[in-house]
Design a protein around this motif. Sequence first.
Motif, mmCIF file in Angstrom:
data_model
loop_
_atom_site.group_PDB
_atom_site.id
_atom_site.type_symbol
_atom_site.label_atom_id
_atom_site.label_comp_id
_atom_site.label_asym_id
_atom_site.label_seq_id
_atom_site.Cartn_x
_atom_site.Cartn_y
_atom_site.Cartn_z
ATOM 1 N N ALA A 22 0.869 -1.172 0.000
ATOM 2 C CA ALA A 22 0.000 0.000 0.000
ATOM 3 C C ALA A 22 0.904 1.220 0.000
ATOM 4 N N PRO A 23 0.432 2.373 -0.414
ATOM 5 C CA PRO A 23 1.291 3.560 -0.386
ATOM 6 C C PRO A 23 1.896 3.770 0.999
ATOM 7 N N GLY A 24 3.234 3.844 1.035
ATOM 8 C CA GLY A 24 3.947 3.987 2.294
ATOM 9 C C GLY A 24 4.301 2.675 2.957
ATOM 10 N N ARG A 25 3.889 1.553 2.382
ATOM 11 C CA ARG A 25 4.167 0.243 2.978
ATOM 12 C C ARG A 25 4.548 -0.721 1.871
ATOM 13 N N ALA A 26 5.851 -0.820 1.608
ATOM 14 C CA ALA A 26 6.326 -1.618 0.479
ATOM 15 C C ALA A 26 7.584 -2.377 0.873
ATOM 16 N N SER A 27 7.408 -3.474 1.598
ATOM 17 C CA SER A 27 8.530 -4.308 2.025
ATOM 18 C C SER A 27 8.141 -5.772 1.864
ATOM 19 N N VAL A 28 8.941 -6.513 1.107
ATOM 20 C CA VAL A 28 8.651 -7.935 0.901
ATOM 21 C C VAL A 28 8.872 -8.718 2.183
ATOM 22 N N ASN A 29 9.992 -8.471 2.863
ATOM 23 C CA ASN A 29 10.257 -9.305 4.041
ATOM 24 C C ASN A 29 9.285 -8.996 5.185
ATOM 25 N N GLU A 30 8.806 -7.754 5.282
ATOM 26 C CA GLU A 30 7.793 -7.473 6.298
ATOM 27 C C GLU A 30 6.463 -8.116 5.932
ATOM 28 N N GLY A 31 6.127 -8.113 4.637
ATOM 29 C CA GLY A 31 4.916 -8.808 4.215
ATOM 30 C C GLY A 31 5.014 -10.307 4.435
ATOM 31 N N ALA A 32 6.193 -10.854 4.164
ATOM 32 C CA ALA A 32 6.391 -12.296 4.369
ATOM 33 C C ALA A 32 6.359 -12.662 5.835
ATOM 34 N N ARG A 33 6.790 -11.748 6.703
ATOM 35 C CA ARG A 33 6.759 -12.019 8.135
ATOM 36 C C ARG A 33 5.337 -12.353 8.582
ATOM 37 N N ALA A 34 4.360 -11.617 8.042
ATOM 38 C CA ALA A 34 2.966 -11.897 8.380
ATOM 39 C C ALA A 34 2.490 -13.186 7.721
ATOM 40 N N LEU A 35 2.910 -13.419 6.488
ATOM 41 C CA LEU A 35 2.452 -14.607 5.764
ATOM 42 C C LEU A 35 3.029 -15.894 6.350
ATOM 43 N N LEU A 36 4.218 -15.816 6.942
ATOM 44 C CA LEU A 36 4.877 -17.008 7.483
ATOM 45 C C LEU A 36 4.756 -17.114 8.998
ATOM 46 N N ALA A 37 3.907 -16.284 9.594
ATOM 47 C CA ALA A 37 3.704 -16.341 11.041
ATOM 48 C C ALA A 37 2.909 -17.588 11.421
ATOM 49 N N GLY A 38 2.844 -17.836 12.715
ATOM 50 C CA GLY A 38 2.059 -18.966 13.198
ATOM 51 C C GLY A 38 2.898 -20.201 13.422
ATOM 52 N N GLU A 39 2.334 -21.364 13.124
ATOM 53 C CA GLU A 39 2.947 -22.639 13.498
ATOM 54 C C GLU A 39 3.877 -23.217 12.433
#
Length: 857
Positions: free
Chosen positions: A455-472
């Motif tokens: 989104a505008p102002g939020r453009a980081s692959v590794n931060e996006g992946a951190r959410a996608l790979l969270a959990g178990e």
Amino acid sequence: MRRVVPCIFILFCLSLVLAAWAAAPSGIDALKQQFLRPPDDARIMMRWWWFGPAVVKPELERELRAMKAAGIGGVEIQPVYPVTVDGNFSYLSAEFLDDVRFANDTARQLGLRVDITLGSGWPYGGPEIPLELSSPRLRVERGTGAEPRLADGEKLIATVAGSDGRQTFFISSHTRQMVKRAAAGAEGLVLDHYSRAAIDKHLSVVGDPLMQAFGKNPPYAVFSDSLEVYGSDWSGDFLAEFQKRRGYDLKPHLAALTGGADPTSAAIRDDWGRTLTELVNERYLTPVREWARRHGTRFRSQTYGTPPVVISSNDLVDLPEGEGSQWRTFTSTRWATSAAHLYNRPVVSTETWTWTHSPVFRATPLDLKAEADFHFLQGVNQIVGHGYPYSPPQAGEPGWHFYAAGALNDHNPWWIAMPDMALYMQRISFLLRQGRPVNDVAVYMPTDDAYTRFAPGRASVNEGARALLAGELIPQILDAGYNFDLIDDGAIAQGGVPYPVLVLPNVERIPLSTYQKIEEYARKGGTVIATRQAPSLAPGFREAGTDGPKVRDLSRALFEASGARGKLVPEDARLGETLRAALPPDMVKAPEIGFVHRKLPFAEVYFVVNSSNHAVRSQAEFRVKGMEPASWNPFAGKMAKAGSGNKLDFDLAPYESRVIVFSNDRLPEAPKPTGAAPAPIDLSAGWKVSFPGGQSSGMDRLASWTEEEGRRFYSGQATYVKTFQVDGALLKSGRSFYLNFGEGTPVAAQERRSGSGMRAMLESPVREAAVVYVNDKRAGSVWTPPYEVDVTGLLRPGENAIRVVVGNLAINEMARQPHLPDKALIAKYGDRFQDQDMANLQPLPSGLLGPVRLLAR
């Protein structure tokens, strides 16, 4: 030149690999010798903060010699903000560059490595960067009526009318971010990482003078800190580059960048992210790498963050570096080590101790050891400590420090144990460079799914992946007995999937070319496991229509058709059992235990860590056949037979680590002691304690010296002495003897102070480190569990003398008076830093707390 430079780079990378092979031990005996005396290049390094810069040559030399004596192998020079009003040279001044030259020459004479940051603070930028070359962003405003007022350097690129009657204005703008923690004279705007002109100017104005200061002896590497260009998601020529690369005009679709869960909007955001990645790869990473090659040095880079680099962007750097100690979650450390494994970089470093046990001078030796181990567990084999503050004598005690937690220099009283700590880390770093990593599982990086979350102002692959790979997901892999790397489309395109198992973690979008490689991998026997869903979409606006059906066909063939080769796991919680059904675990062990496995032609090496604050007693089974296990002590350097076969019983103290080596080397059985085990000898009473400049006094009961009148705020060292008797018959029993200082006290999770950073959840019975002498001979140091030293061979029949030198924390001295901002400093240079967690400091327990016992085993 464009053809020559890549060829030079390829030859350079090949030379690194060949050099590593040439230095590799030829057999188990050579490995043993190098483990005992590991090469200097495996020593830890320190980020060396030059505050101001206000440094003088005598202190530079003293600190380099102090680091050398402590077992530190090199420095990364990092000029940062002033901490004093007077004596600051301007960054890149003749005086500063002469200090760089002197430090480099002195370090080389001492056999130390020198790296340097290409700039002051981070990210790259400074006074040489005008607004038009500064970090860009897409500014989005909503309103009715007149167009928004444009600031200098801004350009309105589109106006989109909404169904609610409001308009959305898209403006090509700038973040106006300033360089963080800049030195005097280095203040300025962060540069545009999507602009070749911006990086060329920075390299010319900043990089070239630095290299001239190094002269004929260039630095080992030039360094780029983590990409923290907040909100940078655009470039001045972005629309033209997007049209050229993606094949359509973005302007009519700009509204999709602000949101929309529909597939079309997501596909457009995907294209936006891919274009940003291509631009930063081509216009930032590639030019810096080429510049470094021309200057005879290497490019060490923390290649993650914003702008949105990806894992395969690390193929454009010589020395990948990570950050983050949370080994059971997604981290930038795992990101960097995965890239190193994929692109054959034999050495991969990490910024270690960035936020260790805040505030400054609060970190204990055990904190440092525990965090370093968590980095090792992710595949790191070069520690770069964060960091070593330059501090002249006139700064007093404990001296100057960086605003963040790590303040790791010889102003810490516990520094007496640093040589042993550094040797431990040097040995582990050396071992983890041998052979190749045995990581059975590749976790596919959902890069395109991360792009769609931009989104505008939020453009980081590794931060996006951190959410996608969270959990178990990650704990399931580790607890099942495997290690893993991350892998992305660029790596798969270049080298396929060089792992027995590939996990697709809830992936929705995947390029057709990647999926075809995965299908080929499965056809040849590779195991593919998808969690929660199988990929069903092709990324990108244009590809969605052409490639989407083919992606869905491949998914059906891999996961749904009769005899499908892939496995679809409905929830992450079942991933572990699915992995075990596909491949025997590398190590069956308790969940608190982490491990790293390296395979050599003649040995299997396991680094094993108890990551918890309690003892772990359990059996472990290794996936090794036909070899004998040996335990290699990374502290004392001793080696012993560890049993037989591939099942070993572990009794690990809190945060204890061991090295297990399987080979055909057959060590002798330990001699069996005779008679019943004798009772421990209690040595907790009757000590004499002395402090520098004072007389010794008796201490009948071991307790913190802060309980004594006048010692509450004392930071420094104290010497404990005692004599005791040993029966000569006991020394002939064939047993080993240990001086044990207690077990430590676990810290409950709820007692951990919020924001205090990484710490070991255990308080030591030795606050905080001790060096032990028995009969005037050094027995070792005590700073990590088990809190004991082997004194076998140092004892004698009759009277024996113990001397224990204990160093505590420097924070006790800091707690003596309130920490107040320096108003004169702020008035001259502005408020450039805020020390963390300095309110209401309290002195902490210090010295030997007991009990102390002599144990025979």
